[in-house]
Design an enzyme around this catalytic site. Structure first.
Site, mmCIF file in Angstrom:
data_model
loop_
_atom_site.group_PDB
_atom_site.id
_atom_site.type_symbol
_atom_site.label_atom_id
_atom_site.label_comp_id
_atom_site.label_asym_id
_atom_site.label_seq_id
_atom_site.Cartn_x
_atom_site.Cartn_y
_atom_site.Cartn_z
ATOM 1 N N LYS A 174 85.870 63.217 -49.529
ATOM 2 C CA LYS A 174 86.421 63.759 -48.283
ATOM 3 C C LYS A 174 85.688 63.202 -47.161
ATOM 4 C CE LYS A 174 85.171 68.731 -46.709
ATOM 5 N NZ LYS A 174 84.190 69.877 -46.818
ATOM 6 N N SER A 223 87.263 73.890 -46.531
ATOM 7 C CA SER A 223 87.503 72.767 -45.806
ATOM 8 C C SER A 223 87.969 71.652 -46.743
ATOM 9 C CB SER A 223 86.333 72.482 -44.762
ATOM 10 O OG SER A 223 85.244 72.084 -45.625
ATOM 11 N N SER A 241 83.955 75.943 -49.255
ATOM 12 C CA SER A 241 84.936 74.829 -49.414
ATOM 13 C C SER A 241 85.510 73.997 -50.315
ATOM 14 C CB SER A 241 84.138 73.957 -48.063
ATOM 15 O OG SER A 241 84.698 74.611 -46.816
HETATM 16 N N1 GLN Z 1 85.168 78.586 -44.672
HETATM 17 C C1 GLN Z 1 84.002 78.655 -44.289
HETATM 18 C C2 GLN Z 1 83.648 78.318 -42.956
HETATM 19 O O1 GLN Z 1 84.667 78.118 -42.252
HETATM 20 C C3 GLN Z 1 83.483 77.515 -45.374
HETATM 21 C C4 GLN Z 1 83.222 76.146 -44.977
HETATM 22 C C5 GLN Z 1 82.584 75.139 -45.830
HETATM 23 O O2 GLN Z 1 82.298 75.730 -46.954
HETATM 24 N N2 GLN Z 1 82.585 74.084 -45.409
HETATM 25 O O3 GLN Z 1 82.608 77.955 -42.442
#
Ligand code: GLN
Length: 487
Positions: free
Chosen positions: A66, A141, A165
């Site tokens: 990532k 994400s 995420s």
């Molecule tokens: N969807 C969650 C957020 O928008 C999780 C993001 C994540 O785990 N990095 O914060």
């Protein structure tokens, strides 16, 4: 044929000298380029590699990372305009460990800007598409990481999981997503989002591969104070334990058999039905599975509490993105003006919204009501789950109330489904619990995911339970067989 092969399968080919690491890397980058226009998994695709000698299981195995992990000399953008030209001067611990193991970095993957988001649509280089259906999102994400594994480009990818995420996009991509116990893997060099919730997490196409990668990455690191000492034994060698007598629970208010009966959402009903069918299959394996109840108000507070805590921490963590030390600097007559322009132009509206929320939540007069109350909710839910863990070995739930959403989908964000069912995996981050997602079925030719969460430090147990359940899903090692390419 390389595409879609697992770590274990590639290991065998390498050991038998039927193929070399260099050849695997070449195949992986060929696939990466081939799918890039259509799916947009990568911010950067590397051009060359150097295969080194090591006796690691990951020696010569291609992977993706990532783009919020620091890689010395390699562009690292966190999918944000504010870092679009940033080339780090140091390596994240996970990257260092993978290099040492001889794993081969193929590319840095697209994320939702600064890892904040769950759609895979907010990165500065564009939208990531779902390999199972291009009209749909893969979720985020860790969107590009999920797509690169689901397309069969690489057998594993490293992502980060602050709310879900890794586990959510893994579910939408039909792959495995594993978030080990908080502190199991060093986060040094991972751009901090919300430090009390941030985890390094892993995507693979089967559970054993997830154990293999965790084995390479786990361990104490003086550069990340929260890291814990890990077992000497390999998790990969602790799989295949009997599950007879293991006890799982599911929360009625999250995924009870009849709680969505009056809903008009057919997809939701089918997902819950499939989940309960799978529970019956799990019972045949020897699991005892029972329903427990949690006060609905507490579950409805999950998402707001997560937003309060994560936005507050994110606002503070990202205060270093000013254009002073690093990042893309904009013009200004004074330092303040320069920072203002840098941040105004560098962040998208969604990110600014979170920072405004975070600043508001951290303001002295709001701290007690917002930040500290959110921390209390977090404590209450973790205490509740730990009470269940005195009786049960794990919690089981569907990862979502349906398949990957389409890009034009509009949702009724305040329904039970969106407040509770779509956000319950944050429990794993609140408590630092090991938590894994595996594919367990298809609806309309799209994969759905099952989540298993266990006691802190019992990563081996969680992996083993998932490993057993994986055997009955018929979904091991799947990937989206799209694209006319034979590599
Ligand atoms: N969807 C969650 C957020 O928008 C999780 C993001 C994540 O785990 N990095 O914060």
């Amino acid at each position: 044929m390389y595409r879609g092969k697992s770590i274990t399968e590639l290991r065998e080919l390498l050991d038998k000298k039927e193929i070399t690491g260099e050849e695997l890397f070449e195949k992986a980058i060929t696939l990466a380029h081939f799918f890039q226009d259509d799916y947009n998994s990568f911010v950067t695709i590397l051009e060359q590699t150097k295969v080194k000698e090591s006796d690691s299981m990951l020696n010569g195995i291609p992977y993706s990372l990532k783009d919020n992990f620091s890689t010395r000399g390699i562009l690292t953008t966190s999918s944000s305009n504010i870092l679009k030209d940033y080339v780090p001067v140091y390596d994240a611990t996970v990257y260092k460990k993978l290099k040492k193991a001889g794993a081969l970095l193929v590319g840095k993957t697209v994320l939702d800007e600064l890892a904040m988001g769950g759609t895979g649509t907010t990165g500065h280089t564009g939208v990531v598409k779902n390999p199972w259906d291009k009209e749909r999102m893969i979720g985020g994400s860790s969107a590009g990481s999920a797509a690169s594994v689901a397309l069969g480009i690489v057998p594993f990818s490293i992502g980060s999981d602050t709310g879900d995420s890794v586990r959510k996009p893994a579910a939408f991509g039909g792959i495995v997503g594993f978030k080990p116990t908080y502190g199991r893997i060093s986060r040094y060099g991972l751009f901090a989002f919300a430090s009390s919730l941030d985890h390094v997490a892993i995507m693979t196409r089967n559970v054993k591969d997830a154990a293999i990668v965790t084995d390479v990455l786990k361990g104490k690191d003086p550069l990340d104070m929260v890291t814990i000492e890990s077992e000497k034994e390999n998790y990969a060698d602790m799989l295949d334990q009997e599950v007879k007598g293991k006890k799982l629970f599911y929360i009625k208010e999250v995924c009870g058999k009849n709680i969505y009966q009056t809903s008009e959402d057919a997809m939701l009903k089918e997902t819950i039905q499939k989940f309960h069918e799978t529970l019956e299959e799990c019972k045949k394996l020897g699991f005892t599975i029972e329903e427990v109840s949690v006060e609905k108000a507490l579950l409805e507070a999950l998402y707001p509490a997560y937003m309060c805590i994560s936005c507050a921490e994110a606002t503070s963590n990202n205060a270093n993105l000013t254009g002073v030390q690093f990042g893309t600097r904009k013009e200004g007559n004074t330092v303040e003006e320069m920072m203002l322009h840098t941040r105004t132009e560098g962040f998208s509206e969604l990110i600014k919204r979170r920072f405004v929320l975070g600043s508001y939540i951290l303001q002295k007069e709001n701290q007690e009501k917002l930040f500290l109350n959110a921390c209390r909710v977090r404590r209450m839910i973790v205490d509740q789950i730990n009470t269940f863990f005195q009786t049960y070995d794990g919690m089981i739930a569907p990862c979502s109330g349906g398949v990957a959403p389409s890009f034009d989908s509009t949702s009724e964000k305040l329904s039970d489904r969106y407040l509770i069912l779509e956000n319950h995996m944050v429990i794993g981050n609140f408590g630092g619990f090991p938590s894994i997602t595996i594919p367990y079925g298809m609806i309309q030719n799209l994969p759905i995911g099952l989540n298993i969460t266990g006691r802190v430090k019992e990563d081996a147990q969680v992996l083993n339970m998932a490993y057993q359940i994986e055997k009955i899903t018929g979904m091991k090692n799947i990937y989206a067989k799209v694209g006319d390419i034979d590599v």
